[in-house]
Motif scaffolding. Structure first.
Motif, mmCIF file in Angstrom:
data_model
loop_
_atom_site.group_PDB
_atom_site.id
_atom_site.type_symbol
_atom_site.label_atom_id
_atom_site.label_comp_id
_atom_site.label_asym_id
_atom_site.label_seq_id
_atom_site.Cartn_x
_atom_site.Cartn_y
_atom_site.Cartn_z
ATOM 1 N N LYS A 198 -12.824 16.364 37.567
ATOM 2 C CA LYS A 198 -11.572 17.094 37.319
ATOM 3 C C LYS A 198 -11.264 17.161 35.828
ATOM 4 O O LYS A 198 -11.637 16.273 35.055
ATOM 5 C CB LYS A 198 -10.416 16.399 38.044
ATOM 6 N N ILE A 199 -10.577 18.230 35.466
ATOM 7 C CA ILE A 199 -9.929 18.331 34.151
ATOM 8 C C ILE A 199 -8.441 18.471 34.441
ATOM 9 O O ILE A 199 -8.021 19.462 35.063
ATOM 10 C CB ILE A 199 -10.413 19.543 33.338
ATOM 11 N N LYS A 200 -7.673 17.464 34.051
ATOM 12 C CA LYS A 200 -6.259 17.415 34.431
ATOM 13 C C LYS A 200 -6.155 17.484 35.959
ATOM 14 O O LYS A 200 -6.709 16.661 36.646
ATOM 15 C CB LYS A 200 -5.467 18.541 33.741
ATOM 16 N N GLU A 201 -5.504 18.513 36.484
ATOM 17 C CA GLU A 201 -5.330 18.614 37.931
ATOM 18 C C GLU A 201 -6.326 19.557 38.593
ATOM 19 O O GLU A 201 -6.326 19.693 39.820
ATOM 20 C CB GLU A 201 -3.899 19.091 38.251
ATOM 21 N N GLN A 202 -7.148 20.202 37.796
ATOM 22 C CA GLN A 202 -8.094 21.158 38.373
ATOM 23 C C GLN A 202 -9.420 20.484 38.712
ATOM 24 O O GLN A 202 -10.071 19.879 37.856
ATOM 25 C CB GLN A 202 -8.360 22.323 37.429
ATOM 26 N N THR A 203 -9.826 20.629 39.980
ATOM 27 C CA THR A 203 -11.105 20.084 40.427
ATOM 28 C C THR A 203 -12.186 21.145 40.273
ATOM 29 O O THR A 203 -12.070 22.241 40.825
ATOM 30 C CB THR A 203 -11.026 19.636 41.901
ATOM 31 N N TYR A 204 -13.231 20.819 39.533
ATOM 32 C CA TYR A 204 -14.338 21.755 39.320
ATOM 33 C C TYR A 204 -15.508 21.490 40.274
ATOM 34 O O TYR A 204 -16.167 22.413 40.740
ATOM 35 C CB TYR A 204 -14.840 21.656 37.877
ATOM 36 N N PHE A 205 -15.767 20.202 40.524
ATOM 37 C CA PHE A 205 -16.911 19.848 41.360
ATOM 38 C C PHE A 205 -16.515 18.723 42.316
ATOM 39 O O PHE A 205 -15.692 17.873 41.979
ATOM 40 C CB PHE A 205 -18.097 19.385 40.498
ATOM 41 N N ASP A 206 -17.131 18.721 43.497
ATOM 42 C CA ASP A 206 -16.865 17.676 44.488
ATOM 43 C C ASP A 206 -17.933 16.589 44.471
ATOM 44 O O ASP A 206 -17.822 15.596 45.193
ATOM 45 C CB ASP A 206 -16.785 18.282 45.895
ATOM 46 N N SER A 207 -18.966 16.787 43.689
ATOM 47 C CA SER A 207 -20.017 15.778 43.588
ATOM 48 C C SER A 207 -20.728 15.930 42.253
ATOM 49 O O SER A 207 -20.570 16.944 41.554
ATOM 50 C CB SER A 207 -21.024 15.912 44.744
ATOM 51 N N TYR A 208 -21.496 14.933 41.916
ATOM 52 C CA TYR A 208 -22.325 14.969 40.712
ATOM 53 C C TYR A 208 -23.548 14.101 40.996
ATOM 54 O O TYR A 208 -23.662 13.488 42.070
ATOM 55 C CB TYR A 208 -21.551 14.471 39.488
ATOM 56 N N ILE A 245 -14.026 11.579 36.044
ATOM 57 C CA ILE A 245 -15.210 11.507 36.894
ATOM 58 C C ILE A 245 -14.981 10.464 37.972
ATOM 59 O O ILE A 245 -14.901 9.271 37.686
ATOM 60 C CB ILE A 245 -16.475 11.160 36.071
ATOM 61 N N ASN A 246 -14.815 10.948 39.186
ATOM 62 C CA ASN A 246 -14.647 10.060 40.341
ATOM 63 C C ASN A 246 -13.511 9.058 40.131
ATOM 64 O O ASN A 246 -13.641 7.873 40.439
ATOM 65 C CB ASN A 246 -15.964 9.319 40.634
ATOM 66 N N GLY A 247 -12.396 9.557 39.591
ATOM 67 C CA GLY A 247 -11.211 8.721 39.413
ATOM 68 C C GLY A 247 -11.106 8.040 38.072
ATOM 69 O O GLY A 247 -10.048 7.496 37.734
ATOM 70 N N ALA A 248 -12.176 8.039 37.279
ATOM 71 C CA ALA A 248 -12.151 7.384 35.962
ATOM 72 C C ALA A 248 -12.026 8.451 34.885
ATOM 73 O O ALA A 248 -12.867 9.338 34.777
ATOM 74 C CB ALA A 248 -13.422 6.572 35.752
ATOM 75 N N THR A 249 -10.979 8.372 34.091
ATOM 76 C CA THR A 249 -10.753 9.338 33.013
ATOM 77 C C THR A 249 -11.421 8.859 31.737
ATOM 78 O O THR A 249 -11.189 7.736 31.277
ATOM 79 C CB THR A 249 -9.248 9.542 32.763
ATOM 80 N N ILE A 250 -12.268 9.721 31.185
ATOM 81 C CA ILE A 250 -12.967 9.407 29.938
ATOM 82 C C ILE A 250 -12.456 10.368 28.869
ATOM 83 O O ILE A 250 -12.537 11.591 29.029
ATOM 84 C CB ILE A 250 -14.487 9.563 30.098
ATOM 85 N N SER A 251 -11.915 9.814 27.783
ATOM 86 C CA SER A 251 -11.403 10.639 26.689
ATOM 87 C C SER A 251 -12.314 10.500 25.481
ATOM 88 O O SER A 251 -13.028 9.508 25.332
ATOM 89 C CB SER A 251 -9.975 10.193 26.306
ATOM 90 N N ASN A 289 -9.277 20.097 26.448
ATOM 91 C CA ASN A 289 -8.414 18.994 26.864
ATOM 92 C C ASN A 289 -8.907 17.640 26.360
ATOM 93 O O ASN A 289 -8.190 16.636 26.481
ATOM 94 C CB ASN A 289 -8.315 18.964 28.389
ATOM 95 N N ARG A 290 -10.142 17.618 25.843
ATOM 96 C CA ARG A 290 -10.739 16.434 25.240
ATOM 97 C C ARG A 290 -10.780 15.237 26.198
ATOM 98 O O ARG A 290 -10.620 14.081 25.793
ATOM 99 C CB ARG A 290 -10.024 16.058 23.949
ATOM 100 N N GLU A 291 -10.990 15.536 27.483
ATOM 101 C CA GLU A 291 -11.155 14.474 28.456
ATOM 102 C C GLU A 291 -11.754 15.036 29.743
ATOM 103 O O GLU A 291 -11.737 16.252 29.979
ATOM 104 C CB GLU A 291 -9.829 13.784 28.769
ATOM 105 N N VAL A 292 -12.273 14.118 30.566
ATOM 106 C CA VAL A 292 -12.802 14.495 31.878
ATOM 107 C C VAL A 292 -12.578 13.325 32.822
ATOM 108 O O VAL A 292 -12.676 12.158 32.426
ATOM 109 C CB VAL A 292 -14.299 14.859 31.804
#
Length: 616
Positions: free
Chosen positions: A255-265, A324-330, A319-322
């Motif tokens: 996700k980026i903020k509230e938008q989900t782009y992918f359901d898996s990786y 991934i599976n609940g963990a936000t990386i900035s 947005n300078r962050e992503v």
């Protein structure tokens, strides 16, 4: 002379003494190293005179060396040398006789120990040689007395790694023992021989491994691949795999903020290092304890996937962050990526998508397959189709140009109209266009017959055209007036469709349905060629399913002596009566026989030409 002889004897004694010291030092160094692994029990004799082997390592299930805990035994060979090896790899010229002995015994772990007897300084190298390895080595060593084997640095200070080497040997030695003396084939060779492979297996063993550790572990350790033939309860050793790249799918939202782009990786492990793969194009490598990360983008996959990946990448940069599976990386480092350039790329990708849509392309463009020439042609089409710019075609000055245009994996039929000054406008071939055909005796071309533009399609075009539209084709065909002189042309066109279907690697049922609709349309016109049309209808049905009794009766009527021999021959082929079909075929003249063998009805059986006819 006596003095010289005495000198040589002394020299020989010194050499033997030196060799013995090296062998004893090498054996001692290896014993001390193996003592560090609690599941191994070693029996090595530096003065062992048994052929090819110097000892045995017993492998236990735990550090309790009871008989009931014995996992297996591993034969070993130890060679000592005073040579210094600077790197972590070594080679040794091994006797081919020894290699054959190892092979017949089911394998061996070969040690080469570089030592300095006076100081005890040493370096241990090893090669785990099982049946698969020795089989390949002996193939290459055929006719040679010695063969150089390659060795790796032995992990003498890592008990878990030592345990893995011997546990893996024991585990795989049992699986490969039954193939000693038998021909081992590669995957390609097995397939060439018609062996159907149900699946592939491999195993890995070690101490303290859990499910989470496996992908990283496998990517840093060799393993043996086994093929399981369909219907057989055996596993055939195929090859040893090194430097494997292991990928596992993780189901978690990107996700980026509230938008989900992918359901898996996916997480890809290469040499033990994990890389997060997002979409088809984006790789994320975590660094410094996963506090920061680096991102690389290599456009790949389909155009649709590339657009999605690029949109995600730009959103992440802005947005300078992503997450991934609940963990936000900035990331807070200064921006070094040219965002404006990536925005232009996204706009271009979307333009290409629109252009392909206007040309009716339904097949996805594979970005990985685009060559520089393809890219140039794409830009021309975007300019012409999307922005209505006129383009030129080298050495062409016709009023209308039409045909297939290949771009990467796509084959796109286009129609270009001349609009003055040698320039053309380009549009979808499947839009309405007028063409005319002429009777064979109308040499002056004074009597044009309106016909469907899709009569221009040949077998190869039906096999692969990326903007093929059966509904548009059918509607265009049935709206044209069917002149008697054009009937044969439409029947031959129908045969092209059937040829294309037979040659498709992946059969398209829509193509066969289209052929049936064209055949039904022709039958509805009450033509004189009803026997041929019935035959074609029946061969279409037979490609779809088994014939019904009523359909068999209809076919049987075409075997009447009053029917032409070509019709009777085709009917008998569909009725699976090859003897009768051959008799009818023999009634045909030589030229007709050769033509008949090109017809798609021969998909159901091929009559035999006489030798005289075949040589013409």
């Amino acid at each position: 002379m006596q003095g010289r002889k005495a000198f040589e004897e002394v020299k020989l004694m010194k050499k033997r003494k030196s060799t013995k010291r090296i062998e004893e030092s090498a054996t001692t160094a290896l014993k001390l190293a193996l003592l560090k692994c609690p599941i191994l029990e070693t029996y090595i004799d530096s003065n062992d005179k048994t052929p090819s082997w110097d000892g045995t390592v017993f492998v236990y299930k735990s550090d309790n060396p009871k008989k009931e805990n014995l996992r297996g035994r591993v034969p070993i060979q130890v060679k000592g040398t005073e040579n210094e090896f600077v790197s972590d790899i070594a080679t040794f010229s091994c006797s081919t006789v020894d290699l054959k002995n190892y092979y017949q015994d089911g394998g061996c772990v070969f040690f080469l120990v570089s030592v300095e007897p006076s100081t005890g300084k040493h370096k241990i190298f090893y090669a785990s040689l099982l049946v698969v390895d020795l089989n390949n080595i002996l193939k290459n060593a055929k006719g040679k007395k010695t063969y150089s084997i390659h060795l790796k640095l032995f992990p003498e200070n890592d008990s878990k790694e030592m345990a893995h080497i011997f546990l893996s040997f024991v585990s795989n030695a049992h699986k490969q023992a039954g193939f000693i003396g038998k021909e081992l084939l590669s995957i390609e060779e097995l397939e060439k021989r018609g062996t159907k492979i149900e699946g592939f297996t491999f195993n890995t063993v070690g101490i303290g491994l859990n499910a989470e550790d496996l992908p990283s572990f496998i990517s840093t350790h060799d393993f043996y691949l086994y093929a399981k033939p369909q219907g057989l309860d055996i596993e055939i050793p195929v090859d040893r795999v090194s430097n494997a790249i292991i990928t596992k799918t993780v189901y978690g939202k990107i996700k980026i903020k509230e938008q989900t782009y992918f359901d898996s990786y996916s997480v890809q492990y290469c040499q033990g290092k994990p890389t997060i793969k997002i979409g088809k194009s984006i790789s994320v490598v975590l660094t410094q304890g996963e506090k920061t990360f680096s991102v690389s983008v290599h456009p790949s996959g389909t155009l649709t996937e590339c657009i999605k990946d690029t949109s995600f990448f730009l959103d992440m940069l802005e947005n300078r962050e992503v997450n991934i599976n609940g963990a936000t990386i900035s990331f807070e480092e200064p921006m070094t990526i040219d965002v404006a350039s990536w925005r232009k790329k996204l706009t271009y990708y979307k333009d290409v998508k629109k252009m392909l849509g206007l040309l009716g392309v339904i097949e996805e463009l594979q970005v990985d397959a685009i060559t520089p020439k393809d890219n140039a042609n794409i830009k021309i089409l975007v300019s012409a189709v999307l922005y209505n710019r006129k383009i030129g075609f080298q050495n062409i000055n016709e009023n209308n140009i039409y045909g297939p245009m290949k771009i990467a994996n796509l084959v796109i039929w286009i129609w270009a109209k001349q609009s003055g000054e040698g320039l053309y406008t380009v549009e979808n071939f499947f839009l309405p266009h007028e063409i005319a055909m002429f009777a064979s005796d109308d040499k002056a071309k004074k009597h044009p017959i309106s016909a469907s533009q899709f009569l221009l399609f040949e077998k190869s075009d039906f096999i692969h055209t990326s903007n093929l539209n059966y509904e548009v084709m059918y509607e265009d065909v049935i709206q044209k007036e069917l002149k008697p002189v054009a009937v044969e042309r439409y029947i031959l066109w129908l045969l092209e469709i059937l040829r294309a279907y037979d040659e498709q690697e992946q059969k398209d049922p829509l193509l066969l349905n289209f052929a049936e609709k064209i055949c039904d349309w022709l039958q509805s016109k009450d033509l004189s060629d009803m026997g041929i049309l019935l035959l074609n209808k029946m061969q279409i049905i037979k490609r779809q399913r088994h014939l019904k009794p009523s359909e068999i009766v209809e076919l049987a009527k075409l075997t009447s002596p009053t029917c032409p021999p070509n019709i009777r021959c085709g009917a008998y082929l569909l009725l699976e009566d090859m003897d009768s079909a051959q008799k009818c075929f023999d009634e045909l003249d030589k030229d007709t026989q050769k033509s008949f063998l090109t017809y798609p009805i021969c998909h159901f059986g091929k009559p035999t030409l006489s030798k005289d006819t075949a040589n013409l």
